[in-house]
Design a protein around this motif. Structure first.
Motif, PDB file in Angstrom:
ATOM      1  N   LEU A 111       0.677  -1.253   0.071  1.00 27.04           N
ATOM      2  CA  LEU A 111      -0.003   0.086  -0.035  1.00 27.04           C
ATOM      3  C   LEU A 111       0.806   1.186  -0.258  1.00 27.04           C
ATOM      4  O   LEU A 111       0.141   2.188   0.230  1.00 27.04           O
ATOM      5  N   SER A 112       2.121   1.129  -0.304  1.00 31.02           N
ATOM      6  CA  SER A 112       2.973   2.295  -0.344  1.00 31.02           C
ATOM      7  C   SER A 112       3.681   2.641  -1.396  1.00 31.02           C
ATOM      8  O   SER A 112       4.266   3.620  -1.799  1.00 31.02           O
ATOM      9  N   ASP A 113       4.034   1.553  -2.466  1.00 35.90           N
ATOM     10  CA  ASP A 113       4.615   1.954  -3.711  1.00 35.90           C
ATOM     11  C   ASP A 113       3.859   2.413  -4.777  1.00 35.90           C
ATOM     12  O   ASP A 113       3.070   1.463  -4.985  1.00 35.90           O
ATOM     13  N   PRO A 114       3.932   3.564  -5.260  1.00 39.71           N
ATOM     14  CA  PRO A 114       3.171   3.965  -6.363  1.00 39.71           C
ATOM     15  C   PRO A 114       2.939   3.446  -7.442  1.00 39.71           C
ATOM     16  O   PRO A 114       2.027   3.192  -8.184  1.00 39.71           O
ATOM     17  N   GLN A 115       4.035   2.739  -7.913  1.00 36.15           N
ATOM     18  CA  GLN A 115       4.280   2.045  -9.075  1.00 36.15           C
ATOM     19  C   GLN A 115       3.378   0.758  -9.022  1.00 36.15           C
ATOM     20  O   GLN A 115       2.467   0.288  -9.700  1.00 36.15           O
ATOM     21  N   THR A 116       3.448   0.273  -7.693  1.00 38.18           N
ATOM     22  CA  THR A 116       2.668  -1.147  -7.495  1.00 38.18           C
ATOM     23  C   THR A 116       1.024  -0.889  -7.277  1.00 38.18           C
ATOM     24  O   THR A 116       0.384  -1.666  -7.935  1.00 38.18           O
ATOM     25  N   MET A 117       0.802   0.254  -6.982  1.00 40.15           N
ATOM     26  CA  MET A 117      -0.807   0.801  -6.832  1.00 40.15           C
ATOM     27  C   MET A 117      -1.260   0.922  -8.239  1.00 40.15           C
ATOM     28  O   MET A 117      -2.250   0.602  -8.648  1.00 40.15           O
ATOM     29  N   HIS A 118      -0.310   1.479  -9.020  1.00 41.55           N
ATOM     30  CA  HIS A 118      -0.659   1.781 -10.546  1.00 41.55           C
ATOM     31  C   HIS A 118      -1.046   0.534 -11.256  1.00 41.55           C
ATOM     32  O   HIS A 118      -1.944   0.249 -11.857  1.00 41.55           O
ATOM     33  N   ASN A 119       0.076  -0.261 -11.146  1.00 44.33           N
ATOM     34  CA  ASN A 119       0.010  -1.552 -11.893  1.00 44.33           C
ATOM     35  C   ASN A 119      -1.207  -2.567 -11.246  1.00 44.33           C
ATOM     36  O   ASN A 119      -1.648  -3.049 -12.238  1.00 44.33           O
ATOM     37  N   TYR A 120      -1.411  -2.477  -9.943  1.00 42.53           N
ATOM     38  CA  TYR A 120      -2.834  -3.084  -9.462  1.00 42.53           C
ATOM     39  C   TYR A 120      -4.259  -2.741 -10.181  1.00 42.53           C
ATOM     40  O   TYR A 120      -4.722  -3.694 -10.373  1.00 42.53           O
ATOM     41  N   VAL A 121      -4.210  -1.574 -10.715  1.00 45.03           N
ATOM     42  CA  VAL A 121      -5.185  -1.149 -11.283  1.00 45.03           C
ATOM     43  C   VAL A 121      -5.163  -1.333 -12.936  1.00 45.03           C
ATOM     44  O   VAL A 121      -6.069  -2.055 -13.576  1.00 45.03           O
ATOM     45  N   MET A 122      -3.902  -0.926 -13.462  1.00 44.14           N
ATOM     46  CA  MET A 122      -3.643  -1.113 -14.894  1.00 44.14           C
ATOM     47  C   MET A 122      -3.459  -2.282 -15.393  1.00 44.14           C
ATOM     48  O   MET A 122      -4.225  -2.539 -16.696  1.00 44.14           O
ATOM     49  N   THR A 123      -2.757  -3.236 -14.870  1.00 43.14           N
ATOM     50  CA  THR A 123      -2.355  -4.307 -15.434  1.00 43.14           C
ATOM     51  C   THR A 123      -3.730  -5.390 -15.800  1.00 43.14           C
ATOM     52  O   THR A 123      -3.773  -6.036 -16.887  1.00 43.14           O
ATOM     53  N   PRO A 124      -4.410  -5.393 -14.908  1.00 37.52           N
ATOM     54  CA  PRO A 124      -5.916  -6.380 -15.085  1.00 37.52           C
ATOM     55  C   PRO A 124      -6.575  -5.504 -16.390  1.00 37.52           C
ATOM     56  O   PRO A 124      -7.201  -6.525 -17.114  1.00 37.52           O
ATOM     57  N   ILE A 125      -6.587  -4.314 -16.612  1.00 37.06           N
ATOM     58  CA  ILE A 125      -7.174  -3.702 -17.753  1.00 37.06           C
ATOM     59  C   ILE A 125      -6.518  -4.088 -18.954  1.00 37.06           C
ATOM     60  O   ILE A 125      -7.053  -4.392 -19.914  1.00 37.06           O
ATOM     61  N   GLU A 126      -5.033  -3.880 -18.814  1.00 33.24           N
ATOM     62  CA  GLU A 126      -4.313  -4.019 -19.999  1.00 33.24           C
ATOM     63  C   GLU A 126      -4.311  -5.507 -20.665  1.00 33.24           C
ATOM     64  O   GLU A 126      -4.429  -5.666 -21.695  1.00 33.24           O
ATOM     65  N   LYS A 127      -4.678  -6.245 -19.430  1.00 32.17           N
ATOM     66  CA  LYS A 127      -4.779  -7.745 -19.733  1.00 32.17           C
ATOM     67  C   LYS A 127      -5.906  -8.015 -20.742  1.00 32.17           C
ATOM     68  O   LYS A 127      -5.742  -8.861 -21.745  1.00 32.17           O
ATOM     69  N   ILE A 128      -6.942  -7.382 -20.329  1.00 32.53           N
ATOM     70  CA  ILE A 128      -8.177  -7.599 -21.175  1.00 32.53           C
ATOM     71  C   ILE A 128      -7.945  -7.023 -22.441  1.00 32.53           C
ATOM     72  O   ILE A 128      -8.209  -7.344 -23.499  1.00 32.53           O
TER      73      ILE A 128
END
Lengths: 276, 80, 385
Positions: C246-263
């Motif tokens: 809950l502290s690394d901005p890149q991780t937080m970004h990937n958590y949302v974006m990667t599942p979207i990019e996956k689709i």
């Protein structure tokens, strides 16, 4: 010289270096009791799935325990655990979560799971407050206590969870406090070995939220209170309501043999396979 | 007496926790006056020879910060 | 007792029956559900079919518990489904978000009914389209398929399971009360002609840190329980190992974006449209689900009057067939969006088409009654002028 290592560390994830609880919080004591129970039974962590909800107590198995862990949404660990167990009936499925998670938002799932008598072992850490969110009143908070959402004193009466779960149909129900570590460990072992819904209520100190508003003091003082004010259920006969006021009734509330759901499913599937 | 090892880096302090001091029947754990890196006052052991091998300290520490190893001789005597 | 997974043959059956058979044919071995009109037949039938094929059915105390149990069973290795209607989906939304965030294969059948609130349980209305895509909190994507017949309730249920397994994502089957209860021909093919996809499963490592269990646009192998993988699955923001962060901005970004990019990466595989008569069309009718029958009937009537009308049916509604809609918009003069609601997919379709052609919307004359082809023809004639 071999380095000294805590005997239960082998059951924890090597990359999880610290516990996440406040100083003096009882959750770590319950985590140890759970791992000790598993160790004493000689069970393999790979045969387990640990499911937890949201709240401080739900951090007991996740991320600490080195096994399959499922950290779900608030109030729902038992609902998820139903699916985990029915899908893989040979696994040991444990739910470890708090009183708010399991008896407030998750109350419905709790009583139905007890009724179904599915082979789950549920440890409810009861600190009688919502710790993680800042100390709001819970269905287990004593009447009259001033919390951050009951600033004029909690008006409602609390649940007495263990008898409630017993009357809903659970095979095994026990309550202990963090002072009763040996009995707690023993009850967790009984629960794990029981083929049926096992519910262990572990009364635990939350010094930062509950301790502060109840003015009971810090961790040691709260545990002293558990020691002095606990009565075994076997000894409560003949005691009046006034005598039981403010007491923690500990011990076994239910220990029965009863048909268990995943076994009933195995039987049905077997019969189906045999049928023409 | 058990062999007691404390892991000060995991300790949450004698002030706010202090469960080891509370639960030890032989009053072995005391505030040391020293802090660990997190700022918690860690315990020091006094009169370790009084230890009765109950292992309470190890079982009750919420942070897995105490290890007590049973004295083999005492265990043998106990087990007869 | 017929205990086969695939009931090959010609059947005359209701859509809900076909959906159940599609699930069984696809390999479903766990379902949980709660009774709700007009979806109840699916739970009724699953409760009797699943044990026949060695599976388990759980009737839960509510819909929240149903979707939770299904997700739990998916993590324990099962192919899972739950069937409900709009009010049930409303209850399930939080945990549908959990399935998205934890990348859990799951099929959710929504036999849509007339809402809002209790509404009219037995009348179909396709008004949960946006709920499927946006109902849970947060930014995410799912897959939603819209069958138009009992036959498609069989074939698209199979496809839904395959997509769920392949992309580790919840897949909605957006049926409605009309086709759920409509009786029509359902041809079930030979089992060896049915394509079945299964999730990739992770390989054992010392700890989760030595492998990637989540957040890959190529779909990370799933660390299914019970295989000694010591999976760490959490509803909190997590990294590619599943560990909470809950502290690394890149991780937080990937958590949302990667599942979207996956689709998004799989969209060509996921998106399916069915078009007719577009080669020379001036007007295109865009629809999905049950009203597509009316679209084709109206197009036929229009052609008889000399108006060149084609139809495009969105078999996949989410992700939106944006490229397909854009291409058609650039060829025709006008698009009529036919929906059995007040215009749920309309804004999304319009966003792809309005730059190239006129876009208008036509709901049913009376909500809850399927469009009359004559009524649609009048609109076509109006536009043709």
């Amino acid at each position: 010289m071999k380095p000294v290592v805590h005997p239960l560390k082998k059951y924890t994830r090597s990359h999880v270096k610290r516990t996440t609880t406040c100083p003096g919080c009882g959750i770590g004591i319950i985590a140890q009791a759970t791992l000790r129970a598993i160790d004493e039974l000689g069970l393999d962590m790979d045969g387990f799935a640990f499911v937890s909800g949201i709240g401080c107590s739900a951090w007991t198995p996740s991320p600490l325990f080195n096994a399959d862990t499922l950290h779900t949404t608030h109030g729902r660990p038992i609902a998820f655990a139903n699916g985990v167990k029915l899908a893989n009936p040979d696994s040991n499925v444990m739910v470890i979560s708090g009183d708010g998670d399991l008896s407030a938002i998750g109350g419905n799932h709790l009583i139905h799971a007890a009724r179904r008598n599915l082979d789950l072992t549920v440890i409810m850490v009861n600190n009688a407050i919502y710790g993680m969110t800042g100390g709001q009143t819970a269905p287990t908070t004593p009447k009259g206590l001033r919390t951050i959402t009951s600033p004029y004193g909690t008006m409602e009466h609390p649940f007495d969870i263990s008898p409630m779960v017993a009357s809903a149909g659970a095979s095994y129900v026990a309550r202990w406090t963090t002072y009763h570590v040996r009995q707690l460990t023993r009850s967790i072992k009984t629960g794990l070995q029981k083929k049926g819904f096992a519910f262990i209520e572990a009364v635990s100190q939350c010094p930062v939220q509950f301790g502060r508003v109840s003015k009971l003091g810090k961790a040691a003082a709260m545990m002293e209170n558990y020691k002095v004010n606990s009565v075994n259920i076997r000894n409560t006969e003949g005691m009046s309501e006034e005598e039981l006021e403010g007491k923690y009734i500990v011990g076994e509330f239910a220990n029965i043999e009863k048909e268990e759901l995943s076994q009933q499913w195995q039987t049905l599937k077997y019969n189906m396979a045999e049928a023409v | 007496m058990a062999e007691i090892t404390t892991f000060s880096e995991a300790c949450k302090g004698m002030d706010d926790c202090g469960i080891c001091a509370f639960i030890c029947p032989k009053d072995i754990f005391h505030p040391s006056g020293k802090m660990n890196e997190a700022g918690y006052i860690v315990p020091e052991l006094r009169n370790e020879e009084d230890c009765i091998d109950c292992l309470n300290c190890m079982m009750y520490c919420p942070d897995f910060a105490i290890v007590a190893i049973k004295d083999k001789k005492i265990e043998e005597v106990r087990n007869g | 007792m017929d205990k086969s997974r695939v009931r090959t043959g010609d059947h005359f059956q209701i859509g809900n029956w076909a959906c159940t058979e599609g699930a069984i044919a696809a390999g479903c071995n766990f379902a949980a559900g709660y009774p709700i009109t007009p979806a109840s037949e699916i739970a009724n039938l699953l409760s009797s079919r699943l044990p026949q094929v060695g599976g388990t059915f759980l009737q839960t105390e509510d819909e929240i518990s149903a979707v939770s149990a299904a997700i739990g069973a998916s993590w324990a290795g099962c192919k899972v489904m739950t069937a409900t209607s709009g009010p049930g989906v409303s209850l399930m939304l939080e945990n549908i978000g959990f399935a998205v965030a934890s990348e859990t294969p799951l099929v959710i059948v929504n036999v849509q009914r007339f809402g809002p609130a209790t509404g009219v349980p037995s009348v179909g209305l396709s008004a949960d389209m946006v709920q499927a895509a946006r109902g849970s909190h947060g930014d995410y994507q799912i897959i939603a398929l819209a069958p138009e017949s009992p036959q498609e309730m069989f074939s698209l249920t199979v496809r839904a399971f395959n997509l769920a397994e392949k992309y580790r994502v919840p897949v909605f089957l957006m049926a409605d009360g009309f086709i759920g209860h409509m009786r029509e021909q359902v041809k079930i093919p030979e089992s060896d002609t049915i394509d079945i996809q299964n999730r990739k499963i992770a390989e054992p490592t010392e700890t989760v840190l030595e492998r990637q269990d989540f957040l890959s646009v190529d779909v990370a192998p799933m660390p299914v329980f019970g295989k000694g993988l010591k999976a760490h699955v959490t509803s909190s923001c997590h990294d590619q190992h599943g560990m909470r962060n809950l502290s690394d901005p890149q991780t937080m970004h990937n958590y949302v974006m990667t599942p979207i990019e996956k689709i998004k990466k799989g969209r060509d595989d996921i998106v399916e449209v069915s078009s007719e008569g577009l080669d020379d069309a001036n007007i295109a009718i865009v629809s999905y689900g049950t009203v597509s029958r009316c679209a084709r009937a109206a197009a036929l009537l229009a052609r008889q009057e000399g108006i060149k009308v084609g139809t495009v049916r969105l078999v996949t509604c989410w992700p939106l067939p944006d490229e397909e809609i854009r291409q058609i918009a650039e060829k025709v003069d006008a698009m009529i969006v036919l929906e059995n609601n007040t215009g749920q997919m309309l804004p999304y379709i319009k966003a792809e088409a309005a730059h190239a052609c006129e876009v208008s919307f036509l709901g049913p004359e009376i909500l809850g009654q399927i469009h009359d082809p004559e009524y649609v023809l009048n609109k076509i004639k109006e536009i043709a002028q």
